[in-house]
Design a protein around this motif. Structure first.
Motif, PDB file in Angstrom:
ATOM      1  N   GLU A  42     -10.192 -13.436 -12.879  1.00 34.75           N
ATOM      2  CA  GLU A  42     -10.246 -12.191 -13.640  1.00 34.75           C
ATOM      3  C   GLU A  42     -11.275 -11.224 -13.058  1.00 34.75           C
ATOM      4  O   GLU A  42     -11.049 -10.012 -13.005  1.00 34.75           O
ATOM      5  CB  GLU A  42     -10.578 -12.497 -15.103  1.00 34.75           C
ATOM      6  CG  GLU A  42     -10.595 -11.276 -16.004  1.00 34.75           C
ATOM      7  CD  GLU A  42     -10.910 -11.639 -17.444  1.00 34.75           C
ATOM      8  OE1 GLU A  42     -11.229 -10.712 -18.215  1.00 34.75           O
ATOM      9  OE2 GLU A  42     -10.847 -12.838 -17.795  1.00 34.75           O
ATOM     10  N   GLU A  43     -12.393 -11.757 -12.579  1.00 40.18           N
ATOM     11  CA  GLU A  43     -13.470 -10.910 -12.083  1.00 40.18           C
ATOM     12  C   GLU A  43     -13.252 -10.436 -10.647  1.00 40.18           C
ATOM     13  O   GLU A  43     -13.584  -9.303 -10.311  1.00 40.18           O
ATOM     14  CB  GLU A  43     -14.803 -11.670 -12.169  1.00 40.18           C
ATOM     15  CG  GLU A  43     -16.003 -10.833 -11.753  1.00 40.18           C
ATOM     16  CD  GLU A  43     -17.322 -11.547 -11.980  1.00 40.18           C
ATOM     17  OE1 GLU A  43     -18.371 -10.983 -11.614  1.00 40.18           O
ATOM     18  OE2 GLU A  43     -17.305 -12.682 -12.512  1.00 40.18           O
ATOM     19  N   PHE A  44     -12.659 -11.286  -9.797  1.00 40.22           N
ATOM     20  CA  PHE A  44     -12.667 -10.990  -8.367  1.00 40.22           C
ATOM     21  C   PHE A  44     -11.304 -10.691  -7.753  1.00 40.22           C
ATOM     22  O   PHE A  44     -11.237 -10.302  -6.595  1.00 40.22           O
ATOM     23  CB  PHE A  44     -13.300 -12.159  -7.594  1.00 40.22           C
ATOM     24  CG  PHE A  44     -14.761 -12.340  -7.886  1.00 40.22           C
ATOM     25  CD1 PHE A  44     -15.690 -11.440  -7.416  1.00 40.22           C
ATOM     26  CD2 PHE A  44     -15.190 -13.401  -8.657  1.00 40.22           C
ATOM     27  CE1 PHE A  44     -17.039 -11.600  -7.684  1.00 40.22           C
ATOM     28  CE2 PHE A  44     -16.539 -13.572  -8.939  1.00 40.22           C
ATOM     29  CZ  PHE A  44     -17.466 -12.674  -8.453  1.00 40.22           C
ATOM     30  N   CYS A  66       4.042 -12.509 -12.930  1.00 40.02           N
ATOM     31  CA  CYS A  66       5.048 -13.500 -13.334  1.00 40.02           C
ATOM     32  C   CYS A  66       4.375 -14.583 -14.172  1.00 40.02           C
ATOM     33  O   CYS A  66       3.308 -15.090 -13.802  1.00 40.02           O
ATOM     34  CB  CYS A  66       5.701 -14.140 -12.109  1.00 40.02           C
ATOM     35  SG  CYS A  66       6.776 -13.023 -11.205  1.00 40.02           S
ATOM     36  N   VAL A  67       5.000 -14.933 -15.271  1.00 35.99           N
ATOM     37  CA  VAL A  67       4.490 -15.983 -16.159  1.00 35.99           C
ATOM     38  C   VAL A  67       5.504 -17.119 -16.181  1.00 35.99           C
ATOM     39  O   VAL A  67       6.702 -16.891 -16.330  1.00 35.99           O
ATOM     40  CB  VAL A  67       4.252 -15.432 -17.575  1.00 35.99           C
ATOM     41  CG1 VAL A  67       3.834 -16.539 -18.522  1.00 35.99           C
ATOM     42  CG2 VAL A  67       3.205 -14.328 -17.548  1.00 35.99           C
ATOM     43  N   ASN A 114       1.154 -20.724 -16.627  1.00 42.82           N
ATOM     44  CA  ASN A 114       0.361 -19.928 -15.695  1.00 42.82           C
ATOM     45  C   ASN A 114       0.913 -18.524 -15.514  1.00 42.82           C
ATOM     46  O   ASN A 114       2.063 -18.238 -15.819  1.00 42.82           O
ATOM     47  CB  ASN A 114       0.280 -20.644 -14.341  1.00 42.82           C
ATOM     48  CG  ASN A 114       1.619 -21.188 -13.898  1.00 42.82           C
ATOM     49  OD1 ASN A 114       2.604 -20.450 -13.811  1.00 42.82           O
ATOM     50  ND2 ASN A 114       1.686 -22.484 -13.632  1.00 42.82           N
ATOM     51  N   ALA A 115       0.049 -17.663 -14.992  1.00 40.89           N
ATOM     52  CA  ALA A 115       0.419 -16.307 -14.609  1.00 40.89           C
ATOM     53  C   ALA A 115       0.046 -16.117 -13.153  1.00 40.89           C
ATOM     54  O   ALA A 115      -0.997 -16.617 -12.702  1.00 40.89           O
ATOM     55  CB  ALA A 115      -0.310 -15.284 -15.476  1.00 40.89           C
ATOM     56  N   CYS A 116       0.894 -15.420 -12.398  1.00 44.01           N
ATOM     57  CA  CYS A 116       0.586 -15.196 -10.987  1.00 44.01           C
ATOM     58  C   CYS A 116       0.952 -13.777 -10.577  1.00 44.01           C
ATOM     59  O   CYS A 116       1.765 -13.111 -11.233  1.00 44.01           O
ATOM     60  CB  CYS A 116       1.291 -16.215 -10.090  1.00 44.01           C
ATOM     61  SG  CYS A 116       3.019 -15.844  -9.743  1.00 44.01           S
ATOM     62  N   CYS A 117       0.350 -13.322  -9.479  1.00 47.37           N
ATOM     63  CA  CYS A 117       0.661 -12.017  -8.907  1.00 47.37           C
ATOM     64  C   CYS A 117       2.016 -12.118  -8.217  1.00 47.37           C
ATOM     65  O   CYS A 117       2.224 -12.981  -7.366  1.00 47.37           O
ATOM     66  CB  CYS A 117      -0.422 -11.621  -7.905  1.00 47.37           C
ATOM     67  SG  CYS A 117      -0.021 -10.167  -6.922  1.00 47.37           S
ATOM     68  N   SER A 174       1.719 -11.407  -4.097  1.00 48.09           N
ATOM     69  CA  SER A 174       0.995 -12.343  -3.235  1.00 48.09           C
ATOM     70  C   SER A 174       1.252 -13.804  -3.579  1.00 48.09           C
ATOM     71  O   SER A 174       1.043 -14.684  -2.750  1.00 48.09           O
ATOM     72  CB  SER A 174      -0.515 -12.076  -3.332  1.00 48.09           C
ATOM     73  OG  SER A 174      -0.989 -12.380  -4.638  1.00 48.09           O
ATOM     74  N   GLY A 175       1.696 -14.067  -4.830  1.00 42.22           N
ATOM     75  CA  GLY A 175       1.868 -15.445  -5.270  1.00 42.22           C
ATOM     76  C   GLY A 175       0.577 -16.114  -5.701  1.00 42.22           C
ATOM     77  O   GLY A 175       0.568 -17.303  -6.019  1.00 42.22           O
ATOM     78  N   VAL A 176      -0.526 -15.384  -5.721  1.00 38.92           N
ATOM     79  CA  VAL A 176      -1.820 -15.946  -6.108  1.00 38.92           C
ATOM     80  C   VAL A 176      -1.830 -16.225  -7.613  1.00 38.92           C
ATOM     81  O   VAL A 176      -1.466 -15.363  -8.413  1.00 38.92           O
ATOM     82  CB  VAL A 176      -2.971 -14.974  -5.742  1.00 38.92           C
ATOM     83  CG1 VAL A 176      -4.296 -15.429  -6.358  1.00 38.92           C
ATOM     84  CG2 VAL A 176      -3.096 -14.871  -4.236  1.00 38.92           C
ATOM     85  N   MET A 177      -2.238 -17.446  -7.984  1.00 39.61           N
ATOM     86  CA  MET A 177      -2.372 -17.791  -9.389  1.00 39.61           C
ATOM     87  C   MET A 177      -3.514 -16.997 -10.012  1.00 39.61           C
ATOM     88  O   MET A 177      -4.614 -16.939  -9.459  1.00 39.61           O
ATOM     89  CB  MET A 177      -2.637 -19.286  -9.564  1.00 39.61           C
ATOM     90  CG  MET A 177      -1.421 -20.156  -9.323  1.00 39.61           C
ATOM     91  SD  MET A 177      -0.204 -19.945 -10.624  1.00 39.61           S
ATOM     92  CE  MET A 177       1.023 -21.136 -10.091  1.00 39.61           C
ATOM     93  N   LEU A 178      -3.259 -16.404 -11.185  1.00 38.87           N
ATOM     94  CA  LEU A 178      -4.237 -15.565 -11.856  1.00 38.87           C
ATOM     95  C   LEU A 178      -4.902 -16.252 -13.038  1.00 38.87           C
ATOM     96  O   LEU A 178      -6.071 -16.025 -13.324  1.00 38.87           O
ATOM     97  CB  LEU A 178      -3.561 -14.289 -12.372  1.00 38.87           C
ATOM     98  CG  LEU A 178      -2.801 -13.443 -11.364  1.00 38.87           C
ATOM     99  CD1 LEU A 178      -2.075 -12.314 -12.083  1.00 38.87           C
ATOM    100  CD2 LEU A 178      -3.747 -12.884 -10.320  1.00 38.87           C
ATOM    101  N   ARG A 179      -4.133 -17.068 -13.741  1.00 43.26           N
ATOM    102  CA  ARG A 179      -4.649 -17.640 -14.989  1.00 43.26           C
ATOM    103  C   ARG A 179      -3.887 -18.922 -15.300  1.00 43.26           C
ATOM    104  O   ARG A 179      -2.658 -18.971 -15.156  1.00 43.26           O
ATOM    105  CB  ARG A 179      -4.487 -16.631 -16.118  1.00 43.26           C
ATOM    106  CG  ARG A 179      -5.267 -16.953 -17.391  1.00 43.26           C
ATOM    107  CD  ARG A 179      -5.275 -15.720 -18.294  1.00 43.26           C
ATOM    108  NE  ARG A 179      -5.914 -15.962 -19.572  1.00 43.26           N
ATOM    109  CZ  ARG A 179      -7.220 -15.878 -19.783  1.00 43.26           C
ATOM    110  NH1 ARG A 179      -8.019 -15.587 -18.771  1.00 43.26           N
ATOM    111  NH2 ARG A 179      -7.730 -16.094 -20.980  1.00 43.26           N
TER     112      ARG A 179
END
Length: 210
Positions: free
Chosen positions: A33-35, A43-44, A81-84, A87-92
């Protein structure tokens, strides 16, 4: 993650076992969340972390919540989970614990799927991003809750059909695959602006979207 050497008297066995990973999940979520700044689409979904050891809420050892579903290639711990989307990066991440834990962790003013969805995307409220989700999360309620949070939503409606125009869209006749029809709900009576869109799309089977 910190787990006390002995389980406190007020803590149930499931909570005590989840202590082994709960801090890690929270630190991961805080760091993302911060960085990390996601693209305009999030996508969830759900993932499975494979586990072949002991487990279940009926015993006091192993994985507290063991998930086995035919449509999943592996069995084990379910992680919502949630991801961008770019990029496919996991966010949460959100661990699916037990039914009792799930109910205790979420606000009771919405349905369960909507509550989980809100928890996964709340850091990006009021950013105008678009959240895309499958039928576990999707409903008219989910679209409205996220809209009030300043987030757009697209979801596949399958079982959570309350207030969705399933009968009207289900009776539309299609001549071939790829055709679609939609209905618009105009929430702003003065300007006539739509706040909800419902669609049916003809693939091999008919698909419904909110």
């Amino acid at each position: 993650s910190y787990q006390p050497p002995e389980r406190p008297a007020h803590m149930d066995s499931e909570d005590y076992r989840w202590k082994l990973v709960q801090d890690f999940v929270q630190f991961f979520n805080n760091h993302r969340e911060e960085f990390f700044t996601p693209c305009d689409r999030i996508c969830v979904d759900e993932s499975i972390s494979r586990w072949y050891g002991l487990g279940g809420d009926w015993i006091n050892v192993g994985l507290p919540m063991y998930v086995a579903m035919e449509r999943k290639p592996e069995n084990g711990a379910e992680i919502q989970n949630a991801c961008c989307a770019e990029s496919g990066v996991m966010l949460r991440l959100r661990m699916r614990k037990t039914k009792a834990n799930d109910s205790r962790d979420l606000s009771q003013d919405t349905g369960h799927g909507t509550g989980v969805l809100r928890d996964l995307v709340i850091p990006w409220a009021h950013t105008g991003r678009v959240v895309v989700a499958d039928s576990f999360f999707a409903s008219v309620e989910a679209a409205q809750v996220l809209f009030r949070l300043g987030i757009r939503f697209v979801g596949v409606v399958k079982t959570a059909t309350k207030r969705f125009p399933m009968a009207a869209l289900g009776s539309v006749q299609f001549r071939h695959r790829g055709m679609w029809k939609g209905l618009i709900h105009r929430g702003d009576k003065t300007q006539g602006l739509p706040d909800l869109l419902a669609f049916t799309w003809n693939d091999t089977n008919r698909r419904m979207f909110i």
